[in-house]
Design a protein around this motif. Structure first.
Motif, PDB file in Angstrom:
ATOM      1  N   LYS A 157       0.855  -1.183   0.000  1.00 37.14           N
ATOM      2  CA  LYS A 157       0.000   0.000   0.000  1.00 37.14           C
ATOM      3  C   LYS A 157       0.896   1.241   0.000  1.00 37.14           C
ATOM      4  O   LYS A 157       1.848   1.325   0.758  1.00 37.14           O
ATOM      5  N   ILE A 158       0.566   2.197  -0.845  1.00 32.27           N
ATOM      6  CA  ILE A 158       1.286   3.467  -0.849  1.00 32.27           C
ATOM      7  C   ILE A 158       0.784   4.294   0.319  1.00 32.27           C
ATOM      8  O   ILE A 158      -0.419   4.481   0.484  1.00 32.27           O
ATOM      9  N   VAL A 159       1.714   4.758   1.118  1.00 29.44           N
ATOM     10  CA  VAL A 159       1.366   5.520   2.310  1.00 29.44           C
ATOM     11  C   VAL A 159       1.960   6.920   2.190  1.00 29.44           C
ATOM     12  O   VAL A 159       3.178   7.065   2.086  1.00 29.44           O
TER      13      VAL A 159
ATOM     14  N   ALA B 207      10.266   4.759  -2.001  1.00 26.63           N
ATOM     15  CA  ALA B 207       9.935   5.926  -1.181  1.00 26.63           C
ATOM     16  C   ALA B 207      10.356   7.188  -1.904  1.00 26.63           C
ATOM     17  O   ALA B 207      11.236   7.169  -2.766  1.00 26.63           O
ATOM     18  N   VAL B 208       9.721   8.280  -1.527  1.00 23.43           N
ATOM     19  CA  VAL B 208      10.106   9.608  -1.991  1.00 23.43           C
ATOM     20  C   VAL B 208      10.452  10.408  -0.744  1.00 23.43           C
ATOM     21  O   VAL B 208       9.681  10.428   0.223  1.00 23.43           O
TER      22      VAL B 208
ATOM     23  N   SER C 160       5.695   6.346   0.908  1.00 24.25           N
ATOM     24  CA  SER C 160       6.458   5.102   0.829  1.00 24.25           C
ATOM     25  C   SER C 160       5.568   3.934   0.450  1.00 24.25           C
ATOM     26  O   SER C 160       4.340   4.011   0.520  1.00 24.25           O
ATOM     27  N   TYR C 161       6.222   2.839   0.071  1.00 24.77           N
ATOM     28  CA  TYR C 161       5.565   1.594  -0.274  1.00 24.77           C
ATOM     29  C   TYR C 161       6.518   0.466   0.098  1.00 24.77           C
ATOM     30  O   TYR C 161       7.731   0.588  -0.094  1.00 24.77           O
ATOM     31  N   THR C 162       5.990  -0.615   0.624  1.00 20.58           N
ATOM     32  CA  THR C 162       6.815  -1.795   0.862  1.00 20.58           C
ATOM     33  C   THR C 162       5.982  -3.044   0.668  1.00 20.58           C
ATOM     34  O   THR C 162       4.764  -3.035   0.884  1.00 20.58           O
ATOM     35  N   SER C 163       6.641  -4.117   0.249  1.00 18.92           N
ATOM     36  CA  SER C 163       5.974  -5.408   0.093  1.00 18.92           C
ATOM     37  C   SER C 163       6.475  -6.407   1.130  1.00 18.92           C
ATOM     38  O   SER C 163       6.104  -7.561   1.101  1.00 18.92           O
ATOM     39  N   SER C 164       7.326  -5.939   2.048  1.00 20.81           N
ATOM     40  CA  SER C 164       7.902  -6.818   3.054  1.00 20.81           C
ATOM     41  C   SER C 164       7.743  -6.210   4.442  1.00 20.81           C
ATOM     42  O   SER C 164       8.101  -5.055   4.662  1.00 20.81           O
TER      43      SER C 164
END
Length: 149
Positions: free
Chosen positions: A19-21, A51-52, A63-67
């Motif tokens: 999910k983009i946060v 991330a930006v 940010s975004y993460t898949s882990s």
């Protein structure tokens, strides 16, 4: 239903997955950062994290993460410091911004590639981490280059 206590509990378990946060206050800066991450995800759907952040102070914008073990918020400030130090190194070499300008940095690990790319305004940067088994450097660089405009 918006229950602040439940949102706080979720934040204690780590970053939201897949999910983009947006972390920055609502506005055009946050919207631009979230849009950039959506474009990156379109080109690199198997990425580990993205991330930006702001170069000057290392502030995370989105940010975004898949882990669950990978939290971009914890490392974005360190990545900003790496960019600032590299810019200082270029100045120490006597290279003016008209001669050379830092565009990206690559950190190569055994299983992952971490890329830092300055955005056109020079004040923000895009950070992407990919697994070497899921993508290659050329694809990651091209997606980052085409998404930052």
């Amino acid at each position: 239903m918006n229950i602040p206590f439940l949102h706080h509990l979720q934040s204690l378990t780590g970053p939201p997955l897949n999910k983009i946060v947006g972390v920055a206050p609502a506005g055009p800066g946050r919207a631009n950062a979230e849009g950039l991450l959506r474009r990156v995800l379109g080109g690199l759907p198997e990425l580990v994290a993205a991330a930006v952040g702001e170069v000057a102070d290392g502030r995370l914008l989105a940010s975004y993460t898949s882990s669950k073990d990978f939290d971009p918020a914890k490392i974005i400030g360190f990545n900003a410091a790496v960019l600032r130090q590299q810019q200082q190194a270029l100045k120490a070499l006597g290279l003016s911004e008209q001669q050379e300008q830092l565009t990206e940095l690559l950190i190569t690990l055994r299983r992952q590639l971490h890329l830092l790319r300055l955005l056109p305004d020079g004040k923000r940067f895009l950070y992407v981490a990919v697994d070497c088994h899921d993508t290659n450097l050329a694809i990651a660089r091209e997606v980052m280059r085409t998404c930052d405009t």
